[in-house]
Write a protein that holds these residues in place. Structure first.
Motif, PDB file in Angstrom:
ATOM      1  N   TYR A  93     103.582  -4.113  39.979  1.00  0.00           N
ATOM      2  CA  TYR A  93     103.152  -5.119  39.008  1.00  0.00           C
ATOM      3  C   TYR A  93     102.875  -6.410  39.759  1.00  0.00           C
ATOM      4  O   TYR A  93     103.292  -6.586  40.909  1.00  0.00           O
ATOM      5  N   ALA A  94     102.179  -7.346  39.097  1.00  0.00           N
ATOM      6  CA  ALA A  94     101.563  -8.469  39.812  1.00  0.00           C
ATOM      7  C   ALA A  94     102.567  -9.419  40.447  1.00  0.00           C
ATOM      8  O   ALA A  94     102.282 -10.011  41.480  1.00  0.00           O
ATOM      9  N   SER A  95     103.751  -9.590  39.839  1.00  0.00           N
ATOM     10  CA  SER A  95     104.688 -10.574  40.404  1.00  0.00           C
ATOM     11  C   SER A  95     105.801  -9.907  41.208  1.00  0.00           C
ATOM     12  O   SER A  95     106.838 -10.505  41.445  1.00  0.00           O
ATOM     13  N   CYS A  96     105.573  -8.665  41.649  1.00  0.00           N
ATOM     14  CA  CYS A  96     106.587  -7.894  42.387  1.00  0.00           C
ATOM     15  C   CYS A  96     106.512  -8.225  43.884  1.00  0.00           C
ATOM     16  O   CYS A  96     105.514  -7.935  44.546  1.00  0.00           O
ATOM     17  N   HIS A  97     107.578  -8.812  44.417  1.00  0.00           N
ATOM     18  CA  HIS A  97     107.592  -9.289  45.806  1.00  0.00           C
ATOM     19  C   HIS A  97     107.335  -8.156  46.798  1.00  0.00           C
ATOM     20  O   HIS A  97     106.467  -8.252  47.678  1.00  0.00           O
ATOM     21  N   TRP A  98     108.088  -7.046  46.693  1.00  0.00           N
ATOM     22  CA  TRP A  98     107.955  -5.975  47.689  1.00  0.00           C
ATOM     23  C   TRP A  98     106.654  -5.196  47.531  1.00  0.00           C
ATOM     24  O   TRP A  98     106.181  -4.570  48.466  1.00  0.00           O
ATOM     25  N   CYS A  99     106.068  -5.277  46.322  1.00  0.00           N
ATOM     26  CA  CYS A  99     104.724  -4.692  46.157  1.00  0.00           C
ATOM     27  C   CYS A  99     103.727  -5.443  47.039  1.00  0.00           C
ATOM     28  O   CYS A  99     102.883  -4.841  47.709  1.00  0.00           O
ATOM     29  N   HIS A 100     103.847  -6.782  47.040  1.00  0.00           N
ATOM     30  CA  HIS A 100     102.949  -7.596  47.876  1.00  0.00           C
ATOM     31  C   HIS A 100     103.169  -7.283  49.358  1.00  0.00           C
ATOM     32  O   HIS A 100     102.227  -7.192  50.141  1.00  0.00           O
ATOM     33  N   VAL A 101     104.446  -7.132  49.738  1.00  0.00           N
ATOM     34  CA  VAL A 101     104.766  -6.876  51.147  1.00  0.00           C
ATOM     35  C   VAL A 101     104.138  -5.551  51.592  1.00  0.00           C
ATOM     36  O   VAL A 101     103.474  -5.476  52.631  1.00  0.00           O
TER      37      VAL A 101
ATOM     38  N   THR B  61     123.597 -18.142  41.124  1.00  0.00           N
ATOM     39  CA  THR B  61     123.175 -19.245  42.001  1.00  0.00           C
ATOM     40  C   THR B  61     121.749 -19.064  42.507  1.00  0.00           C
ATOM     41  O   THR B  61     120.899 -19.945  42.342  1.00  0.00           O
ATOM     42  N   VAL B  62     121.487 -17.938  43.166  1.00  0.00           N
ATOM     43  CA  VAL B  62     120.173 -17.723  43.789  1.00  0.00           C
ATOM     44  C   VAL B  62     119.397 -16.708  42.965  1.00  0.00           C
ATOM     45  O   VAL B  62     119.780 -15.543  42.875  1.00  0.00           O
ATOM     46  N   PRO B  63     118.315 -17.146  42.347  1.00  0.00           N
ATOM     47  CA  PRO B  63     117.559 -16.211  41.512  1.00  0.00           C
ATOM     48  C   PRO B  63     116.557 -15.403  42.331  1.00  0.00           C
ATOM     49  O   PRO B  63     116.218 -15.762  43.457  1.00  0.00           O
ATOM     50  N   HIS B  64     116.094 -14.294  41.730  1.00  0.00           N
ATOM     51  CA  HIS B  64     114.824 -13.727  42.164  1.00  0.00           C
ATOM     52  C   HIS B  64     113.805 -14.520  41.359  1.00  0.00           C
ATOM     53  O   HIS B  64     113.777 -14.434  40.144  1.00  0.00           O
ATOM     54  N   PHE B  65     112.977 -15.324  42.026  1.00  0.00           N
ATOM     55  CA  PHE B  65     112.365 -16.491  41.392  1.00  0.00           C
ATOM     56  C   PHE B  65     111.246 -16.189  40.395  1.00  0.00           C
ATOM     57  O   PHE B  65     110.759 -17.109  39.753  1.00  0.00           O
ATOM     58  N   GLU B  66     110.795 -14.932  40.275  1.00  0.00           N
ATOM     59  CA  GLU B  66     109.700 -14.712  39.326  1.00  0.00           C
ATOM     60  C   GLU B  66     110.195 -15.024  37.912  1.00  0.00           C
ATOM     61  O   GLU B  66     111.353 -14.805  37.567  1.00  0.00           O
ATOM     62  N   LYS B  67     109.299 -15.587  37.104  1.00  0.00           N
ATOM     63  CA  LYS B  67     109.631 -15.930  35.712  1.00  0.00           C
ATOM     64  C   LYS B  67     108.772 -15.054  34.806  1.00  0.00           C
ATOM     65  O   LYS B  67     107.547 -15.120  34.860  1.00  0.00           O
ATOM     66  N   MET B  68     109.464 -14.243  33.971  1.00  0.00           N
ATOM     67  CA  MET B  68     108.767 -13.297  33.112  1.00  0.00           C
ATOM     68  C   MET B  68     108.730 -13.822  31.676  1.00  0.00           C
ATOM     69  O   MET B  68     109.699 -14.411  31.184  1.00  0.00           O
TER      70      MET B  68
END
Length: 680
Positions: A47-55, A260-267
């Motif tokens: 999906y478009a905001s998936c970090h490891w998909c981009h990698v 504390t530390v998010p996975h920063f994508e906002k759905m």
């Protein structure tokens, strides 16, 4: 080169349109090509905001040598899981059954008959940590296909048979009772994290649907423990890095147990569900924090996710340019002390460091911190922080100059339904007609663009152009839920009619007439290797329990026995699962609370919708906490809502009628008496 994805509407597929891989969208033609060439299919789902998909895309699908090998030996099919949740669900079930885990990007190898025979998720370009490289994997699969075809066919056949055997046992098609709801609450108490709020360990997801259950259970039974878990979880999340302390809105999840530390994508779906939860928490407790977070989250959705057509975009990426040309996760959101000094000057920066919990070593990476609101004894000057020209405003303006994360602009019907419900109610509770108006505009887009002539709903649109994928159960259910909320808030009966049209499809095309079980795809939808059917919540309410909730609400508004019966039969699955896995059937438990309470049916009649005394009664009705209550408002002559039939004014005054389980209270003209009757 441009492959076959260039004409798709999905932003995720369009991200791959210029890959040297000769991608196909999911289609009969792709599988026909594989049969003709006698090669396997590589199915890649993301999906478009998936970090490891981009990698993986950058490392492998943009690499010419890898693409050449793929093009020679496979037919490559790219799927956006948000456009085709049915395809994603079927193959993810196979991945999880075979490997014990799943995730995206999802990498599956299929026969030309779409039967899976080998699975994985992300594969690196070079071998690492015991994982083969993607090229090694492709070579191994190609070799097996060429030299051990019988073995491959046998494995594929066995997997498909195993999946067919995983039919769901959904209890006895009876409503959960007091005992099951109490057991579910006990199970949640065991998994609750009393130090940090939320449930389970890391990664930690916002438990919005479970929180709805806890609030409703408290409203119905008075159980203080339920309210405490919801309230404390809401506060911990709102103070944590998972919540955007400058711009409002929530990230997808926290990588740690402390938020504390998010996975920063906002759905969109997270923010819609959480906006509604915080609004309901305020309704239950009057919490100022809950009010602020509900409104900030609503404003975030309208400001940053609204599309020019009036719908709501799916997501904002986690990654963005860090100012040096590198795409880095969280770059848009995090701050170092030096960056704070640069924007605020020494004195205000020192205050901001303390207020937002920024440290010299950083709470994230490379000395940067995610802004939080830690619990502390110090009393801060509210004006210096939140007033006009204050610290928050200046930091938000400075952040606005940074390269923004990408936006996935497709409009998903289900998630827009969730946003419509949240914005309609938040607008009504806090006297923000602009938010209710945003809900109406989005609902109008769904009807104009996503509906066909038979009120079948398409899953997606982009730039006002409808996508080619049929709606699944959650699209019908969540859009109906949004329309029902809008009907209660606006007094416009047309939204009740639209909800009814969608729910007629649920009864006719998604329900098993024998058992009352629900399927995720329609009876006339594209046939996959199995018909997906999942009653458990994931990031959003399951289509199954969302449909149960909408059917129940519609039955309360209209008196329809068929819809009530369908809702009760669907809730049998909650009776079976609620006591065992309450964290994963939160929405079903919340719907069961509404069924156990009635739900209440409230008719408010007055001489006109804008009559002040009528408005007060209507608002009082909306602010009642009894689970799943429905509200109709209008004049005694109105025929827009069945609940208004034969409801006269009382002594010439506006009046409220409260009924449940075929029994009605004496009508009242007194807002205080109405509030007391509805737990307000």
């Amino acid at each position: 080169m441009s492959n076959r994805l260039a004409h798709e509407t999905s932003p995720y597929l369009l991200q791959h349109a210029d890959n040297p891989v000769d991608w196909w969208p999911w289609s009969d033609e792709a599988f026909a090509e594989a049969r003709e060439r006698n090669v396997p299919v590589l199915l890649s789902v993301g999906y478009a905001s998936c970090h490891w998909c981009h990698v993986m895309a950058h490392e492998s699908f943009e690499d010419q040598d890898t693409a050449d090998y793929l093009n020679a030996h496979f037919v490559s099919v790219k799927v956006d899981r948000e456009e085709r949740p049915d395809v994603d669900a079927v193959y993810m079930e196979a991945v999880q059954a075979a490997t014990g885990q799943g995730g995206w990007p999802m990498t599956v190898f299929l026969t030309p008959d779409a039967e899976p025979f080998y699975f994985g998720t992300y594969f690196p370009p070079e071998p690492r940590q015991g994982m083969p490289s993607f090229r090694q994997l492709l070579q191994g699969v190609h070799q097996a296909w060429d030299e051990r075809r019988d073995e491959v066919a046998e494995v594929a056949g066995k997997i498909v048979r195993d999946l067919a055997g995983r039919e769901i046992s959904y209890g006895d098609a009876q409503l959960p009772g007091e005992e099951q709801q109490a057991q579910a609450l006990l199970g949640l108490t065991r998994e609750y994290d009393p130090q940090r709020g939320g449930f389970g360990g890391a990664p930690k997801f916002p438990p919005s649907m479970v929180m709805e259950f806890l609030l409703r259970h408290h409203a119905r039974t008075g159980a203080e423990g339920a309210l405490q878990m919801a309230r404390d979880t809401a506060e911990q999340m709102a103070r944590g890095g998972i919540y955007d302390q400058l711009g409002g809105g929530f990230a997808r999840y926290s990588v740690d147990r402390d938020w504390t530390v998010p996975h920063f994508e906002k759905m969109l779906y997270d923010n819609a569900l959480l906006c509604r939860v915080y609004a309901h928490l305020w309704r239950s407790t009057g919490s100022e924090l809950a009010r602020r977070v509900a409104l900030e989250t609503a404003d975030f959705m309208v400001r940053e996710l609204r599309t020019p057509e009036g719908g709501f975009a799916s997501a904002l990426d986690a990654d963005s340019d860090d100012g040096t040309g590198r795409h880095v996760e969280g770059a848009y959101y995090v701050w170092t002390p030096a960056q704070l000094r640069e924007v605020l000057g020494e004195q205000d920066a020192e205050l901001a460091v303390r207020y937002f919990g920024v440290t010299e070593e950083g709470t994230f990476e490379e000395g940067a911190s995610v802004l939080q609101l830690p619990q502390q004894d110090e009393v801060f000057d509210a004006d210096r922080i939140a007033g006009p020209g204050g610290i928050r405003e200046r930091l938000l303006a400075a952040r606005g100059v940074r390269p923004a994360p990408g936006r996935d602009d497709k409009v998903v019907a289900a998630w827009n339904g969730l946003a419509i419900a949240a914005l309609a109610e938040t607008g009504a509770y806090f006297d923000r007609p602009d938010l209710t108006e945003a809900a109406v505009t989005a609902a109008d887009l769904l009807v104009r663009v996503h509906f066909d002539d038979h009120a079948r709903i398409a899953r997606t649109s982009k730039d006002g152009r409808v996508g080619g994928n049929a709606g699944v159960l959650e699209d019908y259910a969540d859009a109906a839920e949004g329309f029902l909320a809008l009907a209660s808030v606006t007094g416009e009966g047309v939204w009740l009619e639209f909800a009814g049209l969608l729910l007629d499809h649920v009864l006719a095309r998604f329900a098993d007439p024998e058992s009352g079980a629900l399927y995720d795809t329609a009876s006339d939808a594209e046939r996959l290797i199995r018909r997906p059917q999942d009653p458990t919540d994931n990031a959003v309410p399951s289509g199954w329990t969302a449909a149960a909730g909408a059917l129940l609400g519609y039955a309360a508004q209209t008196g329809s026995a068929a819809h009530r019966t369908a809702a009760e039969r669907a809730l049998g699955v909650v009776k079976a699962l609620g006591p065992r896995v309450p964290r994963f059937v939160g929405w079903g438990l919340a719907v069961a609370e509404a069924a156990l309470d009635g739900p209440r049916e409230i008719a408010v009649v007055g001489p006109a919708l804008d009559d002040p005394a009528t408005t007060v009664l209507h608002r009082t009705a909306l602010l009642g906490t009894t689970p799943g209550a429905v509200v109709a408002v209008g004049t005694p002559e109105s025929d827009e809502f069945p609940l208004l039939a034969d409801r006269p004014l009382v002594g010439g005054e506006p009046a409220a009628y409260v009924c449940r389980n075929f029994t009605c209270d004496v009508p009242t003209t007194d807002p205080d008496r109405l509030s007391a009757a509805l737990g307000g």
